[in-house]
Design a protein around this motif. Sequence first.
Motif, PDB file in Angstrom:
ATOM      1  N   ASP A 148      15.712  89.934 -31.880  1.00  0.00           N
ATOM      2  CA  ASP A 148      16.737  89.680 -32.559  1.00  0.00           C
ATOM      3  C   ASP A 148      17.100  89.692 -33.967  1.00  0.00           C
ATOM      4  O   ASP A 148      18.124  89.078 -33.918  1.00  0.00           O
ATOM      5  N   GLU A 149      16.189  90.007 -34.845  1.00  0.00           N
ATOM      6  CA  GLU A 149      15.833  90.188 -36.170  1.00  0.00           C
ATOM      7  C   GLU A 149      17.729  90.305 -36.492  1.00  0.00           C
ATOM      8  O   GLU A 149      17.736  89.816 -37.645  1.00  0.00           O
ATOM      9  N   GLN A 150      18.278  91.752 -36.636  1.00  0.00           N
ATOM     10  CA  GLN A 150      19.471  92.164 -36.979  1.00  0.00           C
ATOM     11  C   GLN A 150      20.765  91.760 -36.030  1.00  0.00           C
ATOM     12  O   GLN A 150      21.475  92.007 -36.837  1.00  0.00           O
ATOM     13  N   LEU A 151      20.421  90.557 -35.284  1.00  0.00           N
ATOM     14  CA  LEU A 151      22.076  90.566 -34.230  1.00  0.00           C
ATOM     15  C   LEU A 151      22.935  89.223 -35.804  1.00  0.00           C
ATOM     16  O   LEU A 151      24.400  90.394 -35.438  1.00  0.00           O
ATOM     17  N   GLN A 152      22.725  88.708 -36.338  1.00  0.00           N
ATOM     18  CA  GLN A 152      23.489  87.972 -37.311  1.00  0.00           C
ATOM     19  C   GLN A 152      24.081  89.405 -38.441  1.00  0.00           C
ATOM     20  O   GLN A 152      25.439  89.142 -38.137  1.00  0.00           O
ATOM     21  N   ALA A 153      23.589  90.236 -38.523  1.00  0.00           N
ATOM     22  CA  ALA A 153      23.926  91.577 -39.219  1.00  0.00           C
ATOM     23  C   ALA A 153      24.916  92.394 -39.222  1.00  0.00           C
ATOM     24  O   ALA A 153      26.343  92.397 -39.039  1.00  0.00           O
ATOM     25  N   ILE A 154      24.611  91.806 -37.002  1.00  0.00           N
ATOM     26  CA  ILE A 154      25.735  93.159 -36.705  1.00  0.00           C
ATOM     27  C   ILE A 154      26.839  92.300 -36.505  1.00  0.00           C
ATOM     28  O   ILE A 154      28.086  92.948 -36.731  1.00  0.00           O
ATOM     29  N   ARG A 155      26.673  90.697 -35.801  1.00  0.00           N
ATOM     30  CA  ARG A 155      28.067  90.498 -35.988  1.00  0.00           C
ATOM     31  C   ARG A 155      28.648  89.730 -37.122  1.00  0.00           C
ATOM     32  O   ARG A 155      29.472  89.917 -37.163  1.00  0.00           O
ATOM     33  N   ASP A 156      27.890  90.283 -38.569  1.00  0.00           N
ATOM     34  CA  ASP A 156      28.108  89.680 -39.708  1.00  0.00           C
ATOM     35  C   ASP A 156      29.067  91.476 -40.074  1.00  0.00           C
ATOM     36  O   ASP A 156      30.496  91.175 -40.436  1.00  0.00           O
ATOM     37  N   LEU A 157      28.434  92.786 -39.686  1.00  0.00           N
ATOM     38  CA  LEU A 157      29.908  93.416 -40.042  1.00  0.00           C
ATOM     39  C   LEU A 157      30.967  93.890 -38.464  1.00  0.00           C
ATOM     40  O   LEU A 157      32.233  94.205 -39.509  1.00  0.00           O
ATOM     41  N   PHE A 158      30.846  93.455 -37.301  1.00  0.00           N
ATOM     42  CA  PHE A 158      32.057  93.733 -36.656  1.00  0.00           C
ATOM     43  C   PHE A 158      32.637  93.067 -36.425  1.00  0.00           C
ATOM     44  O   PHE A 158      34.218  93.221 -36.144  1.00  0.00           O
ATOM     45  N   LEU A 159      32.385  91.401 -36.862  1.00  0.00           N
ATOM     46  CA  LEU A 159      33.093  90.466 -35.978  1.00  0.00           C
ATOM     47  C   LEU A 159      34.221  89.488 -37.847  1.00  0.00           C
ATOM     48  O   LEU A 159      34.406  88.971 -37.520  1.00  0.00           O
ATOM     49  N   ILE A 211      22.108  96.812 -26.738  1.00  0.00           N
ATOM     50  CA  ILE A 211      22.718  96.394 -25.997  1.00  0.00           C
ATOM     51  C   ILE A 211      23.828  95.085 -26.603  1.00  0.00           C
ATOM     52  O   ILE A 211      25.495  94.970 -26.934  1.00  0.00           O
ATOM     53  N   GLN A 212      23.270  93.979 -27.810  1.00  0.00           N
ATOM     54  CA  GLN A 212      24.466  93.791 -28.755  1.00  0.00           C
ATOM     55  C   GLN A 212      25.361  93.893 -29.916  1.00  0.00           C
ATOM     56  O   GLN A 212      26.085  94.155 -29.761  1.00  0.00           O
ATOM     57  N   PHE A 213      25.109  95.223 -29.821  1.00  0.00           N
ATOM     58  CA  PHE A 213      25.877  96.587 -30.926  1.00  0.00           C
ATOM     59  C   PHE A 213      26.633  96.080 -30.155  1.00  0.00           C
ATOM     60  O   PHE A 213      28.266  96.644 -30.262  1.00  0.00           O
TER      61      PHE A 213
END
Length: 164
Positions: free
Chosen positions: A67-78, A143-145
């Motif tokens: 889940d290392e990139q999860l926060q970056a994914i959320r920062d981008l899309f949210l 999946i999180q993306f």
Amino acid sequence: MRQALINEVETTGNALLETVSSFSAAQINARPFEGSWTPGQVAEHVYKAADCGIVYGNTAPADRQPDEQLQAIRDLFLNFNAKYPSPEMILPTQESHDKEALLQGLRQRWDSLLHAAQTVTLEDTCLDFVVYGFGPFTRYEWIQFINTHTQRHIHQLKNIKAKL
């Protein structure tokens, strides 16, 4: 990690279907303002982007936290103030959209995503496609993306609904 992912995917899928269902058949193809996508186009874009086939492609064991990139994914899309161009392959068509067909397609896509969340080895790295600026995603991150991208567009659909 898996159960939390499953719960998030279920919650997002329910919100997506509920939000798309809230539009009338006529509203699905209504443009709320110049330059905007119609609700049907947003739903088609989400449908195209929610293809989770990548998680069933070539993989390798990850050399990092899944889940290392999860926060970056959320920062981008949210970040709802930022606007991003859609990649060509997931742009919606200009055709008229049928609400029930959209809902059926979205249900099928979401069932597939939920199945992936329930069954695949989440820690493996997907090798067949890399999102620009991120590097390879683990199956968990893919999946999180998809899930987080959909959350962004649920927000967009609610804004469109308020304008119609």
